[in-house]
Motif scaffolding. Structure first.
Motif, mmCIF file in Angstrom:
data_model
loop_
_atom_site.group_PDB
_atom_site.id
_atom_site.type_symbol
_atom_site.label_atom_id
_atom_site.label_comp_id
_atom_site.label_asym_id
_atom_site.label_seq_id
_atom_site.Cartn_x
_atom_site.Cartn_y
_atom_site.Cartn_z
ATOM 1 N N PHE A 159 15.348 41.036 31.468
ATOM 2 C CA PHE A 159 16.774 40.052 31.479
ATOM 3 C C PHE A 159 17.489 40.257 30.331
ATOM 4 N N LYS A 160 16.968 41.096 29.194
ATOM 5 C CA LYS A 160 17.599 41.613 27.847
ATOM 6 C C LYS A 160 18.462 42.785 28.265
ATOM 7 N N LEU A 161 18.133 43.203 29.320
ATOM 8 C CA LEU A 161 18.929 44.816 29.556
ATOM 9 C C LEU A 161 20.503 44.566 29.445
ATOM 10 N N PRO A 162 21.117 43.713 29.901
ATOM 11 C CA PRO A 162 22.717 43.670 29.495
ATOM 12 C C PRO A 162 22.845 43.609 27.971
ATOM 13 N N GLN A 163 22.147 42.702 27.320
ATOM 14 C CA GLN A 163 22.031 42.881 25.873
ATOM 15 C C GLN A 163 21.957 43.878 25.242
ATOM 16 N N HIS A 164 20.860 44.741 25.560
ATOM 17 C CA HIS A 164 20.391 46.085 24.904
ATOM 18 C C HIS A 164 21.538 47.003 25.435
ATOM 19 N N MET A 165 22.045 47.033 26.505
ATOM 20 C CA MET A 165 23.169 47.896 26.812
ATOM 21 C C MET A 165 24.203 47.997 26.062
ATOM 22 N N VAL A 166 24.704 46.522 25.668
ATOM 23 C CA VAL A 166 25.731 46.595 24.526
ATOM 24 C C VAL A 166 25.292 46.966 23.162
ATOM 25 N N GLU A 167 24.027 46.730 22.987
ATOM 26 C CA GLU A 167 23.555 47.187 21.605
ATOM 27 C C GLU A 167 23.336 48.416 21.376
ATOM 28 N N SER A 168 23.035 49.228 22.423
ATOM 29 C CA SER A 168 22.307 50.583 22.241
ATOM 30 C C SER A 168 23.119 51.494 23.200
ATOM 31 N N PRO A 169 23.924 52.588 22.944
ATOM 32 C CA PRO A 169 24.573 53.404 23.851
ATOM 33 C C PRO A 169 23.639 54.153 24.734
ATOM 34 N N VAL A 170 22.172 54.465 23.884
ATOM 35 C CA VAL A 170 21.104 55.276 24.696
ATOM 36 C C VAL A 170 20.798 54.431 26.030
ATOM 37 N N VAL A 171 20.641 52.907 25.749
ATOM 38 C CA VAL A 171 20.073 52.226 27.060
ATOM 39 C C VAL A 171 21.387 52.341 27.887
ATOM 40 N N LEU A 172 22.625 52.057 27.434
ATOM 41 C CA LEU A 172 23.866 52.005 28.298
ATOM 42 C C LEU A 172 23.824 53.327 28.882
ATOM 43 N N PHE A 173 23.869 54.659 28.524
ATOM 44 C CA PHE A 173 23.931 55.701 29.431
ATOM 45 C C PHE A 173 22.509 56.171 30.008
#
Length: 394
Positions: free
Chosen positions: A55-69
Motif C-alpha cells: 500500500f506504500k507503492l503510490p508513495q514510493h512511486m512519487v518518491e522514487s523515479p525508479v519505482v515509478l518507471f
C-alpha cells in the motif's frame, strides 16, 4: 479492538521479515537454481502484499523515479492484454515473465529502514555466483558429472553473464577490502579464466570486458587508467592467442556477420539479424502503443509466411521486443528506467553507486543481443539487485 490490532501488527511484522529473508534467498539462488529462485521471488511478492507494504507503492512511486518507471512499464505491458492478437493464455504467460519489474518496488518497501538486509542480500548473490563458478570448474576438471549445458548448470549465455558480474564484484571488493584483498583477487582471476577458457558465452565475454573497463574508470586516476587499459588490451590479446575458447567464439561471430544472408542464415547472429528486421517492420505498423503483450510470436509467424526466416518467440533484443509489444511509449519508459537508476545512484555511497552502475551497464548492453528482462535469471538479477542497491535512497 486493541488485541485485534496487535495481532494484525504482529502478523505484518512477521510477514515483512519473511519477505526480507525471501529476498536474500532469491538473491542466493539467482545464479544457481531456476526453481528455487522463482519460489523465493514469488514469496517476496506474497509477503510484500500480506505485510501491507504494497500500500506504500503510490508513495514510493512519487518518491522514487525508479519505482515509478518499473511499475509504469509493468502496467503498460499489462494493458497490452487488451489489444494483443496472442491467445489469452500465451499473453498472460509472457506478462508473468515481466512480473520481475514488481520486485523493484517490493524490495524497496521491504528493505526500507533496514540497513543490514541489503548487504546480506548482496553477499548472498555473490555467494551464489561463487558456487556457480566452483561447480563449473568441478565439471571442467571431471570432479562433478557434466551437465546438458556443458561445464555449467546454466545455459552458456546465462553462465557467462554471471561470471562477468562476479568478476566485476570481486574486483571492486579487492579495491575495498584490506583483510581479504588477495582472496578477492584470486576470485577475480579464477572468474576471468573461467570466462576466457571455459565458458563459451559471447554475451558474457562482452559484458565482462565492459564491466572491467567500467570498474577501472570508476576506481583509477587518469594516469593509472591509461596504464590499466593497456594491460587489459594486452591481456585480451594474449587470451585471443592462447585460448581457443575465446578466439574461436570471436572468429565465429565475425564469420556469422560476414556470411549473413537474409532469411537463409541459420547461425546465432544470422537469425538474430532476421528477427531484428522483423521487429522493426512490426514496430512500424504500431509505433506508439505496440501490438500488445505476447504479440511478437504471433505476428512474426504471420510476417515470415512463405519465407525462410526461422520463427522465434522473441527477437533476442529486449529493446525491440518491448517496442513490438508496448510501442515507443513502453520503450521510452524502459530506457528512462535505466537513466533513473543512474540518477538515483548518485545518492548512494561510492561502493553501491559503482555496483549499481555496473548492474545497469550489464543489462543495458546485454539487452542489445538478448531479451534479458524477459529471460528469467537475468531479469531477476536486474530487478532484485536494483532494488537491493537502491533501497537506501528512499
Amino acid at each position: 479492538m486493541c488485541s485485534a490490532m496487535t495481532r494484525t501488527n504482529n502478523f505484518q511484522r512477521f510477514t515483512a521479515t519473511a519477505g526480507r529473508m525471501s529476498i536474500i534467498a532469491a538473491c542466493l539462488f539467482i545464479p544457481i537454481s531456476t526453481s528455487l529462485m522463482v519460489i523465493f521471488s514469488i514469496l517476496t511478492l506474497f509477503f510484500w502484499i500480506t505485510s501491507g507494504k504494497v500500500f506504500k507503492l503510490p508513495q514510493h512511486m512519487v518518491e522514487s523515479p525508479v519505482v515509478l518507471f518499473a511499475t509504469g512499464l509493468f502496467i503498460i505491458m499489462a494493458l497490452g492484454l487488451l489489444h494483443t492478437p496472442a491467445p489469452a493464455a500465451d499473453a498472460v504467460d509472457v506478462l508473468l515473465k515481466y512480473r520481475e519489474l514488481l520486485f523493484i518496488p517490493a524490495v524497496f518497501a521491504l528493505f526500507q529502514d533496514h540497513e543490514e538486509y541489503p548487504r546480506m542480500a548482496e553477499n548472498a548473490f555473490v555467494t551464489g555466483c561463487i558456487i556457480l563458478m566452483l561447480i563449473s570448474y568441478g565439471m571442467y576438471f571431471s570432479i562433478l558429472p557434466p551437465h546438458k549445458y556443458g561445464y555449467s548448470i546454466l545455459y552458456h549465455i546465462t553462465h557467462s553473464f554471471f561470471m562477468g558480474l562476479l568478476a566485476f564484484w570481486s574486483l571492486h571488493r579487492a579495491f575495498d577490502s584490506k583483510q581479504y584483498r588477495y582472496l578477492w583477487i584470486v576470485i577475480f582471476l579464477a572468474t576471468s579464466i573461467n570466462i576466457i577458457y571455459v565458458g563459451p558465452g559471447r554475451t558474457g565475454m562482452l559484458v565482462f570486458i565492459l564491466l572491467i573497463i567500467l570498474a577501472l574508470c570508476q576506481r583509477l586516476s587518469l594516469k593509472k587508467l591509461v596504464i590499466a587499459l593497456m594491460l587489459v588490451a594486452a591481456s585480451l590479446s594474449a587470451a585471443y592467442v592462447y585460448s581457443h575458447n575465446f578466439s574461436s567464439r570471436i572468429q565465429i561471430a565475425l564469420s556469422e556477420i560476414h556470411d549473413y544472408q537474409p532469411q537463409k542464415s541459420r547461425s546465432s547472429l544470422g537469425m538474430r539479424f532476421d528477427w531484428w528486421q522483423n521487429s522493426i517492420q512490426l514496430i512500424q505498423k504500431a509505433p506508439l502503443f505496440g501490438h500488445g503483450i505476447g504479440s511478437y510470436a504471433v505476428l512474426q509467424k504471420q510476417l515470415i509466411e512463405e519465407k525462410k526466416t526461422m520463427p522465434s518467440d522473441n527477437p533476442h533484443n529486449e529493446y525491440l521486443f518491448i517496442g513490438v509489444q508496448a510501442g515507443s511509449l513502453g520503450l521510452l519508459i524502459f530506457v528512462a528506467l535505466f537513466f533513473a537508476q543512474l540518477g538515483s545512484a548518485n545518492r548512494l555511497q561510492a561502493k553501491d553507486r559503482y555496483l549499481l552502475q555496473g548492474v545497469v551497464l550489464a543489462i543495458a548492453s546485454g539487452c542489445t543481443i538478448n531479451s534479458f528482462l524477459y529471460d528469467a535469471h537475468q531479469g531477476h538479477f536486474f530487478a532484485m539487485l536494483s532494488g537491493v542497491l537502491l533501497s537506501s535512497t528512499l
